[in-house]
Scaffold this active site. Structure first.
Site, mmCIF file in Angstrom:
data_model
loop_
_atom_site.group_PDB
_atom_site.id
_atom_site.type_symbol
_atom_site.label_atom_id
_atom_site.label_comp_id
_atom_site.label_asym_id
_atom_site.label_seq_id
_atom_site.Cartn_x
_atom_site.Cartn_y
_atom_site.Cartn_z
ATOM 1 N N HIS A 51 47.758 28.114 62.113
ATOM 2 C CA HIS A 51 46.391 28.639 62.030
ATOM 3 C C HIS A 51 45.382 27.506 62.058
ATOM 4 O O HIS A 51 45.399 26.625 61.203
ATOM 5 C CB HIS A 51 46.237 29.454 60.734
ATOM 6 C CG HIS A 51 44.965 30.234 60.676
ATOM 7 N ND1 HIS A 51 44.857 31.509 61.210
ATOM 8 C CD2 HIS A 51 43.746 29.924 60.180
ATOM 9 C CE1 HIS A 51 43.622 31.948 61.022
ATOM 10 N NE2 HIS A 51 42.921 31.003 60.406
ATOM 11 N N GLU A 53 41.850 25.846 61.471
ATOM 12 C CA GLU A 53 40.787 26.058 60.476
ATOM 13 C C GLU A 53 39.562 26.731 61.083
ATOM 14 O O GLU A 53 39.096 26.360 62.162
ATOM 15 C CB GLU A 53 40.370 24.709 59.895
ATOM 16 C CG GLU A 53 39.231 24.809 58.898
ATOM 17 C CD GLU A 53 38.899 23.460 58.265
ATOM 18 O OE1 GLU A 53 39.338 22.416 58.780
ATOM 19 O OE2 GLU A 53 38.203 23.462 57.239
ATOM 20 N N CYS A 65 34.482 36.242 64.733
ATOM 21 C CA CYS A 65 35.770 35.886 65.340
ATOM 22 C C CYS A 65 36.849 36.714 64.646
ATOM 23 O O CYS A 65 36.549 37.560 63.810
ATOM 24 C CB CYS A 65 36.027 34.385 65.185
ATOM 25 S SG CYS A 65 36.048 33.866 63.456
ATOM 26 N N CYS A 67 39.570 35.133 63.134
ATOM 27 C CA CYS A 67 40.394 34.179 62.379
ATOM 28 C C CYS A 67 40.763 34.656 60.970
ATOM 29 O O CYS A 67 41.920 34.579 60.559
ATOM 30 C CB CYS A 67 39.689 32.832 62.293
ATOM 31 S SG CYS A 67 39.205 32.176 63.889
ATOM 32 N N GLN A 70 43.260 37.356 60.976
ATOM 33 C CA GLN A 70 44.589 36.874 61.374
ATOM 34 C C GLN A 70 45.258 36.098 60.241
ATOM 35 O O GLN A 70 46.465 36.209 60.036
ATOM 36 C CB GLN A 70 44.486 35.983 62.615
ATOM 37 C CG GLN A 70 44.148 36.757 63.870
ATOM 38 C CD GLN A 70 44.119 35.843 65.080
ATOM 39 O OE1 GLN A 70 43.479 34.797 65.062
ATOM 40 N NE2 GLN A 70 44.807 36.227 66.132
ATOM 41 N N GLU A 92 39.001 22.481 62.982
ATOM 42 C CA GLU A 92 37.893 23.452 62.975
ATOM 43 C C GLU A 92 37.220 23.543 64.352
ATOM 44 O O GLU A 92 37.090 22.533 65.065
ATOM 45 C CB GLU A 92 36.893 23.005 61.902
ATOM 46 C CG GLU A 92 35.566 23.698 61.871
ATOM 47 C CD GLU A 92 35.625 25.155 61.517
ATOM 48 O OE1 GLU A 92 35.261 25.970 62.383
ATOM 49 O OE2 GLU A 92 36.031 25.489 60.380
ATOM 50 N N THR A 114 31.766 31.832 74.520
ATOM 51 C CA THR A 114 32.355 30.780 73.682
ATOM 52 C C THR A 114 32.789 29.560 74.494
ATOM 53 O O THR A 114 32.681 28.425 74.032
ATOM 54 C CB THR A 114 33.521 31.351 72.835
ATOM 55 O OG1 THR A 114 34.018 30.335 71.968
ATOM 56 C CG2 THR A 114 34.662 31.890 73.696
ATOM 57 N N ASP A 126 38.802 23.963 74.739
ATOM 58 C CA ASP A 126 39.723 23.912 73.597
ATOM 59 C C ASP A 126 40.193 22.471 73.427
ATOM 60 O O ASP A 126 40.935 21.959 74.265
ATOM 61 C CB ASP A 126 40.905 24.855 73.853
ATOM 62 C CG ASP A 126 41.776 25.061 72.614
ATOM 63 O OD1 ASP A 126 41.697 24.232 71.682
ATOM 64 O OD2 ASP A 126 42.525 26.050 72.595
ATOM 65 N N ARG A 128 41.897 21.176 70.819
ATOM 66 C CA ARG A 128 42.921 21.017 69.770
ATOM 67 C C ARG A 128 44.137 20.249 70.264
ATOM 68 O O ARG A 128 44.468 20.275 71.437
ATOM 69 C CB ARG A 128 43.377 22.390 69.262
ATOM 70 C CG ARG A 128 42.346 23.074 68.413
ATOM 71 C CD ARG A 128 42.768 24.475 68.049
ATOM 72 N NE ARG A 128 42.707 25.385 69.184
ATOM 73 C CZ ARG A 128 42.952 26.671 69.113
ATOM 74 N NH1 ARG A 128 43.315 27.203 67.970
ATOM 75 N NH2 ARG A 128 42.846 27.434 70.179
#
Ligand code: GTP
Ligand code: ZN
Length: 215
Positions: A51, A53, A65, A67, A70, A92, A114, A126, A128
């Site tokens: 998950h 942040e 969202c 999040c 979930q 985040e 987004t 993205d 991440r």
């Protein structure tokens, strides 16, 4: 990535008592957490959530969202199975950080989606990386996972990072009028597997504290 295990403790929650494990990334000093329940080191695939942040969704009840919904559902599912792991990763805003996410929300308030908002700020859609996951799972003795996600790129990123993902388990919760277009953009531009069709019209967020009322 080099990541150091720091300490474990109990974490009682409305879903059950988890064991919380704290980790620190070498270099960045970022602090990540894993919550486990049951015997996860017996070699059998473990129900898992990685998950990312989301302070606004996870802690501030945001309905922009999915999040927070979930996170709750993942903790509930692990507790129901009596065995599993939730990695809570400090990345985040899909890796751009909280203040940049607020900048991105400001652009979305003015009509950007987004992905466009991230790009207008000079970021990728993205940002991440998941390289902390395999060492965290390794430390916990987890050999293979059944990953709760709707994001095929997350499955690929974890697999590419050396995690044995034996199954994707859908995690479709929290759709509401405030996040419907965000979820549609996730499906159309980021590839998420998400059901379309009518949006539930309820404005309520199904908070944990309300669940007893429905029982
Ligand atoms: N930059 C940015 N980040 C967002 C936005 N909305 C949510 N996030 C962040 O997105 C991350 C969650 O990503 P998602 O794509 O929703 O979910 P996912 O984890 O990739 O996919 P699932 O496993 O299916 O939930 C969290 O870090 C949130 O803070 C947004 O509009 N802009
Ligand atoms: Zn969120």
């Amino acid at each position: 990535m080099s990541i150091q295990f720091i300490a474990s403790s109990k974490l009682p929650t409305p879903f059950g008592v988890f064991t919380m494990h704290g980790f620190e990334e070498a270099g960045t000093g970022k602090e990540h957490v894993a919550l486990t329940m049951g015997d996860v080191s017996d070699g059998e695939p473990v129900l898992a959530r990685a998950h990312s942040e989301c302070l606004t969704g996870d802690a501030l009840f945001s309905m922009r969202c999915d999040c927070g919904y979930q996170l709750e559902e993942a903790l509930r599912a692990v507790a129901e199975a009596g065995r599993g792991v939730v990695l809570y990763l400090r990345q985040e805003g899909r890796g751009i950080g909280l203040l940049n996410k607020i900048r991105a929300y400001n652009l979305q308030d003015q009509g950007a989606d987004t992905v466009e908002a991230n790009e207008q700020l000079g970021f990728g859609a993205d940002m991440r990386n998941y390289s902390m996951c395999q060492p965290m799972l390794d430390q916990l003795g987890i050999k293979a996972i059944r990953l709760m996600t709707n994001n095929p790129r997350k499955v690929k990123a974890l697999s590419d990072a050396g995690v044995d993902v034996v199954e994707r388990v859908p995690l479709e919760v929290g759709r509401n009028p405030h996040n419907d277009s965000y979820l549609k953009t996730k499906a159309s531009k980021l590839g998420h597997y998400l059901p379309q069709g009518d949006v539930p019209q309820s404005d309520d967020r199904p908070l944990i504290s309300h669940q007893d009322d429905d029982a």
